[in-house]
Write a protein that holds these residues in place. Structure first.
Motif, PDB file in Angstrom:
ATOM      1  N   CYS A  35     -28.811 -18.947  23.449  1.00  0.00           N
ATOM      2  CA  CYS A  35     -30.200 -19.327  23.715  1.00  0.00           C
ATOM      3  C   CYS A  35     -30.499 -20.671  23.067  1.00  0.00           C
ATOM      4  N   PRO A  36     -31.000 -21.643  23.836  1.00  0.00           N
ATOM      5  CA  PRO A  36     -31.305 -22.947  23.266  1.00  0.00           C
ATOM      6  C   PRO A  36     -32.481 -22.908  22.287  1.00  0.00           C
ATOM      7  N   THR A  37     -33.299 -21.863  22.350  1.00  0.00           N
ATOM      8  CA  THR A  37     -34.455 -21.741  21.459  1.00  0.00           C
ATOM      9  C   THR A  37     -34.090 -21.048  20.154  1.00  0.00           C
ATOM     10  N   VAL A  91     -32.420 -23.898  31.878  1.00  0.00           N
ATOM     11  CA  VAL A  91     -31.309 -24.823  31.700  1.00  0.00           C
ATOM     12  C   VAL A  91     -30.525 -24.906  32.999  1.00  0.00           C
ATOM     13  N   GLY A 105     -30.749 -19.886  19.337  1.00  0.00           N
ATOM     14  CA  GLY A 105     -29.371 -20.079  18.891  1.00  0.00           C
ATOM     15  C   GLY A 105     -28.581 -18.792  18.804  1.00  0.00           C
ATOM     16  N   THR A 119     -24.302 -14.453  27.417  1.00  0.00           N
ATOM     17  CA  THR A 119     -23.674 -15.570  26.735  1.00  0.00           C
ATOM     18  C   THR A 119     -22.164 -15.339  26.709  1.00  0.00           C
TER      19      THR A 119
END
Length: 51
Positions: free
Chosen positions: A39-41, A28, A43, A10
């Motif tokens: 992480c989109p799951t 993604v 955060g 990240t």
């Protein structure tokens, strides 16, 4: 060509447009010259691998 899979963290710059998978398994599409997101799951910071 190398067969090794490179991991990105990240906040790092995205080297090329493609679909990337984070440690949680979320997929993604990220464009070149963007920055790898959290992480989109979860955060949270994560690592990403290009598919």
């Amino acid at each position: 060509m190398s067969n090794e899979t490179r991991e990105y963290r990240t906040g790092q710059g995205v080297p090329q447009t493609g679909v990337y998978t984070c440690q949680s398994g979320a997929r993604v599409e990220i464009k070149a010259n963007e920055v790898f997101p959290v992480c989109p799951t979860k955060g949270e910071e994560t690592t990403w691998k290009q598919e």
